[in-house]
Write a protein that holds these residues in place. Structure first.
Motif, mmCIF file in Angstrom:
data_model
loop_
_atom_site.group_PDB
_atom_site.id
_atom_site.type_symbol
_atom_site.label_atom_id
_atom_site.label_comp_id
_atom_site.label_asym_id
_atom_site.label_seq_id
_atom_site.Cartn_x
_atom_site.Cartn_y
_atom_site.Cartn_z
ATOM 1 N N UNK A 53 0.798 -1.215 0.000
ATOM 2 C CA UNK A 53 0.000 0.000 0.000
ATOM 3 C C UNK A 53 0.832 1.266 0.000
ATOM 4 N N UNK A 54 2.055 1.229 0.539
ATOM 5 C CA UNK A 54 2.810 2.465 0.682
ATOM 6 C C UNK A 54 3.065 3.191 -0.642
ATOM 7 N N UNK A 55 3.517 2.507 -1.722
ATOM 8 C CA UNK A 55 3.666 3.228 -2.994
ATOM 9 C C UNK A 55 2.340 3.753 -3.522
ATOM 10 N N UNK A 56 1.283 2.983 -3.350
ATOM 11 C CA UNK A 56 -0.021 3.424 -3.831
ATOM 12 C C UNK A 56 -0.548 4.594 -3.001
ATOM 13 N N UNK A 57 -0.229 4.591 -1.707
ATOM 14 C CA UNK A 57 -0.627 5.745 -0.893
ATOM 15 C C UNK A 57 0.032 7.012 -1.405
ATOM 16 N N UNK A 58 1.292 6.919 -1.783
ATOM 17 C CA UNK A 58 1.988 8.100 -2.314
ATOM 18 C C UNK A 58 1.327 8.586 -3.597
ATOM 19 N N UNK A 59 1.000 7.650 -4.494
ATOM 20 C CA UNK A 59 0.364 8.037 -5.753
ATOM 21 C C UNK A 59 -1.013 8.642 -5.524
ATOM 22 N N UNK A 60 -1.799 7.996 -4.654
ATOM 23 C CA UNK A 60 -3.147 8.496 -4.383
ATOM 24 C C UNK A 60 -3.089 9.868 -3.732
ATOM 25 N N UNK A 61 -2.172 10.048 -2.785
ATOM 26 C CA UNK A 61 -2.083 11.331 -2.097
ATOM 27 C C UNK A 61 -1.628 12.439 -3.049
ATOM 28 N N UNK A 62 -0.708 12.125 -3.935
ATOM 29 C CA UNK A 62 -0.244 13.123 -4.901
ATOM 30 C C UNK A 62 -1.377 13.525 -5.831
ATOM 31 N N UNK A 63 -2.138 12.547 -6.316
ATOM 32 C CA UNK A 63 -3.202 12.910 -7.250
ATOM 33 C C UNK A 63 -4.341 13.638 -6.551
ATOM 34 N N UNK A 64 -4.610 13.335 -5.284
ATOM 35 C CA UNK A 64 -5.637 14.083 -4.558
ATOM 36 C C UNK A 64 -5.197 15.525 -4.340
ATOM 37 N N UNK A 65 -3.958 15.710 -3.930
ATOM 38 C CA UNK A 65 -3.472 17.049 -3.617
ATOM 39 C C UNK A 65 -3.246 17.885 -4.872
ATOM 40 N N UNK A 66 -2.534 17.330 -5.834
ATOM 41 C CA UNK A 66 -2.172 18.107 -7.020
ATOM 42 C C UNK A 66 -3.276 18.103 -8.072
ATOM 43 N N UNK A 67 -3.779 16.911 -8.411
ATOM 44 C CA UNK A 67 -4.763 16.831 -9.485
ATOM 45 C C UNK A 67 -6.046 17.560 -9.121
ATOM 46 N N UNK A 68 -6.665 17.160 -8.000
ATOM 47 C CA UNK A 68 -7.899 17.818 -7.596
ATOM 48 C C UNK A 68 -7.656 19.266 -7.203
ATOM 49 N N UNK A 69 -6.546 19.502 -6.510
ATOM 50 C CA UNK A 69 -6.261 20.870 -6.091
ATOM 51 C C UNK A 69 -6.119 21.822 -7.255
#
Length: 437
Positions: A53-69
């Motif tokens: 999960x750790x690599x996927x958490x990084x990807x998900x968090x980046x896309x939530x912060x940057x993409x949606x932001x």
């Protein structure tokens, strides 16, 4: 001054409350210390899941912060003011979701054990909040946006718990609990907040996107292309199921992007699509694979699904959005209905149809991870398909009721900004009378 102090005071109170709750309930998962691990947590599997999960958490968090932001700052009149508020919403919603979802999923012996999986779940819930925010962007002030997150996170978490834990629904990419729930929750909030005497002016302001804000949409769309395929696979434990989820999502993404270039010259006067149209098609193609991503879609099926949902999203933006506003009095600022709501529904229907193919011959060892109840023999394939369909109806009802209740709270007079003609329009998101921000 009163508006700024109201936001500052609310942030202070909520943060102190969260800190106290964290101090009482939240602990790190003991997966790194097997000798201290409670047997109920099954730490041998927890360590394996955490490593995945750790690599996927990084990807998900980046896309939530940057993409949606970045996608939520495309309005020239409200963009500069919405950018920091979106950061605030993300920061608060993640903390709040860790607590609320911890009580549903990671609560044991009076404590919440957090790890990589709990952070992934919190990011999922935060994504739903940001989708809802897109429906009311430019029409609510920061205090109202913060309260929207405060109220939506528990409702979103409860809906997800009912679907995944109590009903046994397969929805790894969260077509229902993120895309569908977030979109229709926000649309119902927008409906309750509808004010006819302010609506015309707000629409004119929100149609002005500006070149600089389009650049933000470009960056946000690129980040979606890079990181979103990890979104539907982040909740899938087995590697073989992850491969299906990633590939199906990416094929649907490219299919929906191409379909935008087919319809855009026909539906508009522009010879090439605007960035916002490509952005919407990208989101639609990925949202439709939320439930069906780790199912037996096949490469051909993923391409045709993305292609069709791209066409449907473009047609909905041209023809259905005006009807949504004129007939139902719902103003959808960021078009979340066409990019999240409708594709989420279509994805759930696709997942329901594909559930009928859930046999050991077609899925092999993946059946245990995609449909564990079917693999165990405790539920038949038709029963699972009916459950998937009922989950869609339950999500729509839950989102509509929760959005209506939240809209009623946000509509109270005490939460609205007072008129201030000297206030800079980009410094804060306010819904006030003509001549104000």
């Amino acid at each position: 001054a009163a508006s700024r102090l109201r936001l500052s005071g609310l942030c202070f109170l909520l943060q102190i409350l969260i800190i106290l709750l964290f101090a009482v309930f939240v602990r790190y998962s003991p997966e790194s210390s097997p000798g201290q691990c409670p047997p109920q947590l099954n730490c041998s599997r927890s360590r394996q899941d955490s490593g995945l999960q750790q690599p996927h958490f990084q990807d998900v968090h980046i896309q939530v912060l940057l993409s949606f932001g970045l996608l939520l700052v495309f309005l020239s009149r409200y963009g500069a003011g919405s950018a920091p508020i979106i950061i605030l919403i993300i920061a608060f919603a993640i903390q709040w979701a860790v607590l609320i979802q911890g009580f549903f999923y990671f609560f044991l012996n009076g404590k919440i054990y957090v790890g990589a999986q709990s952070m992934v779940s919190a990011d999922f819930c935060t994504a739903a909040v940001l989708i809802s925010t897109g429906a009311v962007l430019g029409r609510v002030n920061p205090v109202q946006m913060l309260l929207l997150a405060l109220l939506e996170v528990p409702l979103c978490s409860l809906n997800e718990h009912i679907l995944l834990r109590l009903m046994g629904v397969s929805d790894s990419g969260r077509s229902l609990s993120v895309h569908t729930f977030g979109a229709y929750f926000g649309l119902m909030v927008s409906r309750v907040l509808y004010q006819p005497h302010k609506d015309k002016r707000k629409r004119e302001e929100q149609q002005d996107t500006g070149h600089q804000m389009d650049s933000f949409a470009v960056a946000g769309t690129i980040y979606l292309w890079i990181f979103w395929p990890s979104f539907p696979s982040a909740a899938t434990v087995h590697d073989s199921a992850k491969d299906w989820a990633v590939l199906n999502t990416y094929l649907a993404l490219v299919g929906s992007a191409v379909s935008t270039f087919i319809l855009s010259p026909v539906l508009s006067e522009e010879s090439t699509p605007q960035m916002v149209q490509i952005q919407d098609a990208t989101l639609a193609g990925m949202a439709v694979m939320g439930m069906a991503g780790d199912m037996l879609v096949t490469p051909f099926g993923a391409l045709i699904t993305g292609f069709l949902v791209g066409l449907i999203s473009s047609l909905g933006s041209k023809f259905f959005t005006p009807v949504l506003h004129s007939r139902l009095k719902i103003q959808d600022t960021c078009g979340v209905h066409n990019t999240h709501g409708l594709p989420g529904i279509l994805g759930a229907l696709l997942g329901t149809l594909l559930t009928l193919l859930a046999t050991a011959d077609t899925y092999g060892d993946r059946l245990e991870f995609v449909f564990p109840l079917v693999a165990q023999g405790s539920r038949t394939v038709p029963d699972q398909a009916v459950t998937q369909l009922c989950a869609l109806l339950l999500t729509l009802v839950f989102a509509a009721l929760g959005g209506s209740l939240t809209g009623a709270v946000l509509r109270t007079k005490v939460l609205r900004c007072s008129p201030d003609p000297q206030h800079k329009e980009n410094s804060v998101l306010c819904e006030v009378k003509l001549g104000s921000c």
